[in-house]
Design a protein around this motif. Structure first.
Motif, PDB file in Angstrom:
ATOM      1  N   UNK A 194     -10.022  53.467  52.980  1.00 44.11           N
ATOM      2  CA  UNK A 194      -8.354  53.621  53.168  1.00 44.11           C
ATOM      3  C   UNK A 194      -7.830  53.980  51.775  1.00 44.11           C
ATOM      4  N   UNK A 195      -8.418  53.292  50.794  1.00 43.61           N
ATOM      5  CA  UNK A 195      -7.653  53.486  49.230  1.00 43.61           C
ATOM      6  C   UNK A 195      -7.705  55.109  48.976  1.00 43.61           C
ATOM      7  N   UNK A 196      -8.573  55.783  49.574  1.00 40.92           N
ATOM      8  CA  UNK A 196      -8.354  57.404  49.170  1.00 40.92           C
ATOM      9  C   UNK A 196      -7.230  58.033  50.118  1.00 40.92           C
ATOM     10  N   UNK A 197      -6.789  57.390  51.201  1.00 38.94           N
ATOM     11  CA  UNK A 197      -5.691  58.012  52.014  1.00 38.94           C
ATOM     12  C   UNK A 197      -4.384  57.405  51.227  1.00 38.94           C
ATOM     13  N   UNK A 198      -4.499  56.163  50.659  1.00 36.97           N
ATOM     14  CA  UNK A 198      -3.456  55.398  50.204  1.00 36.97           C
ATOM     15  C   UNK A 198      -2.979  56.701  48.822  1.00 36.97           C
ATOM     16  N   UNK A 199      -3.879  56.695  48.159  1.00 40.02           N
ATOM     17  CA  UNK A 199      -3.487  57.721  47.160  1.00 40.02           C
ATOM     18  C   UNK A 199      -3.055  59.038  47.473  1.00 40.02           C
ATOM     19  N   UNK A 200      -3.756  59.712  48.672  1.00 40.78           N
ATOM     20  CA  UNK A 200      -3.022  60.996  48.836  1.00 40.78           C
ATOM     21  C   UNK A 200      -1.535  60.730  49.256  1.00 40.78           C
ATOM     22  N   UNK A 201      -1.407  59.756  49.985  1.00 41.48           N
ATOM     23  CA  UNK A 201       0.126  59.655  50.828  1.00 41.48           C
ATOM     24  C   UNK A 201       1.007  59.004  49.768  1.00 41.48           C
ATOM     25  N   UNK A 202       0.611  58.475  48.561  1.00 43.14           N
ATOM     26  CA  UNK A 202       1.152  58.104  47.582  1.00 43.14           C
ATOM     27  C   UNK A 202       1.875  59.021  46.703  1.00 43.14           C
ATOM     28  N   UNK A 203       0.853  60.220  46.436  1.00 44.13           N
ATOM     29  CA  UNK A 203       1.127  61.365  45.694  1.00 44.13           C
ATOM     30  C   UNK A 203       2.087  62.106  46.257  1.00 44.13           C
ATOM     31  N   UNK A 204       2.118  62.101  47.786  1.00 42.75           N
ATOM     32  CA  UNK A 204       2.790  63.024  48.748  1.00 42.75           C
ATOM     33  C   UNK A 204       4.176  62.676  49.374  1.00 42.75           C
ATOM     34  N   UNK A 205       4.374  61.246  48.762  1.00 47.25           N
ATOM     35  CA  UNK A 205       5.587  60.937  49.452  1.00 47.25           C
ATOM     36  C   UNK A 205       6.738  61.793  49.568  1.00 47.25           C
ATOM     37  N   UNK A 206       7.211  62.223  48.453  1.00 46.77           N
ATOM     38  CA  UNK A 206       8.343  63.182  48.379  1.00 46.77           C
ATOM     39  C   UNK A 206       8.192  64.400  49.270  1.00 46.77           C
ATOM     40  N   UNK A 207       7.062  64.875  49.469  1.00 42.97           N
ATOM     41  CA  UNK A 207       6.673  66.327  50.120  1.00 42.97           C
ATOM     42  C   UNK A 207       6.717  65.735  51.624  1.00 42.97           C
ATOM     43  N   UNK A 208       6.172  64.501  51.807  1.00 47.72           N
ATOM     44  CA  UNK A 208       6.193  64.172  53.330  1.00 47.72           C
ATOM     45  C   UNK A 208       7.470  63.656  53.897  1.00 47.72           C
ATOM     46  N   UNK A 209       8.242  63.316  53.090  1.00 45.20           N
ATOM     47  CA  UNK A 209       9.653  62.952  53.535  1.00 45.20           C
ATOM     48  C   UNK A 209      10.410  64.135  54.067  1.00 45.20           C
ATOM     49  N   UNK A 210      10.157  65.166  53.084  1.00 42.46           N
ATOM     50  CA  UNK A 210      10.645  66.403  53.553  1.00 42.46           C
ATOM     51  C   UNK A 210      10.006  67.362  54.591  1.00 42.46           C
ATOM     52  N   UNK A 211       8.883  66.868  54.906  1.00 36.71           N
ATOM     53  CA  UNK A 211       8.120  67.438  56.054  1.00 36.71           C
ATOM     54  C   UNK A 211       8.427  66.775  57.384  1.00 36.71           C
TER      55      UNK A 211
END
Length: 308
Positions: A194-211
């Motif tokens: 899950x640490x792999x997914x956490x890094x992905x989601x950490x990096x993409x926080x701003x884009x994910x908020x927009x999406x």
């Protein structure tokens, strides 16, 4: 047509890139640990054939998940110029959407065919488990990732299902009694991956908020997601370590500890970078950490079996 001056559309190289071979670590480690848990419990007597099929099923399902993710994120417009993560095949023009759609259905079919022999070893419930894996492979990208369910699904489908499932299929005489060690190892493995997914989601926080994606990282924010990354690795080793020591499997415990200094170092890098594409370096190091965790723990379990 060519893209990026090096990748020809729909070429063998394009498909290799689309399959994302580096992600296969996440498919291999849970099956490896499940097999070693069976090896430890069954005193060297395990059934190798179902382990082989579990590995193949896990590999093909991981590729299938990558194709599903690539296709549906492209169709939804999430893989745009603002994307910070590694390049995606459809978005880069390496694979046409029509070809990718056919490929994801083909890999789903191949995974199902590979999984069929496991019915012989695990009975009809194996069909149900396989169908659930396929169903959630699609549901994750299309729906559940938008609702922040990704981390839970990692614990289930990269922890409980492949580790404990492989364990049950590999032991010579499966029983309805629960192996606490295999169960805890399943959870530990899920937490590490899950640490792999956490890094992905950490990096993409701003884009994910927009999406409109309400990932756990979006809900927690940057600082708490950083803490989650650190704690996931610590909790994983603490849980498995407690059970290893309780069972007298000291080599398993000691070798699993090799993961921790790497995890701390990667956490420090993640904390210092904090934002932007540079976090992809943390992604690669996290994947390498997962490999070290899986291989080192498996070697320790093998040694404990041989000397036990």
């Amino acid at each position: 047509m060519t893209t990026n001056n090096t990748v020809k559309t729909n070429s063998a190289k394009a498909w290799l890139l689309a399959a994302r071979p580096k992600t296969l670590t996440g498919a291999a480690v849970p099956v490896l640990l499940g097999a070693m848990a069976a090896y430890l419990d069954a005193n060297n007597e395990i059934r190798p054939l179902p382990i082989v099929f579990c590995f193949l099923f896990a590999f093909v399902m991981q590729i299938d998940a990558n194709f599903v993710n690539d296709y549906f994120d492209f169709i939804k417009g999430n893989d745009n110029e603002k994307r910070l993560g590694p390049e995606r095949a459809c978005a880069q023009g390496w694979i046409t959407p029509a070809k990718m759609k056919r490929a994801l259905y083909l890999t789903t079919l191949i995974a199902c065919i590979i999984g069929l022999p496991l019915i012989y070893f695990g009975g009809w419930p194996t069909i149900f488990v396989g169908l659930i894996c396929v169903l959630f492979c699609f549901l994750y990208t299309t729906h559940l990732s938008y609702k922040g369910m990704g981390d839970v699904l990692v614990l289930v489908f990269f922890g409980l299902v492949p580790v404990y499932g492989t364990y049950l299929l590999a032991i010579p005489s499966p029983s309805f009694s629960i192996s606490v060690e295999a169960l805890v190892l399943s959870l530990s493995c899920g937490l590490v991956i899950d640490t792999l997914l956490i890094v992905n989601n950490f990096r993409d926080i701003d884009n994910d908020i927009e999406a409109g994606k309400r990932t756990l990282a979006v809900r927690l924010g940057l600082d708490r997601t950083l803490q989650l990354y650190l704690l996931s690795g610590l909790l994983a080793i603490s849980l498995s370590g407690f059970v290893f020591i309780l069972k007298g499997h000291y080599f398993s415990f000691v070798l699993s500890l090799l993961y921790l200094p790497l995890h701390f170092k990667t956490f420090g890098l993640m904390k210092s970078i904090r934002r932007g594409k540079a976090l992809n370096a943390v992604l690669g190091k996290t994947a390498a950490n997962i490999t070290v965790y899986g291989v080192a723990t498996a070697i320790g379990m093998c040694i404990d079996t041989l000397i036990g």
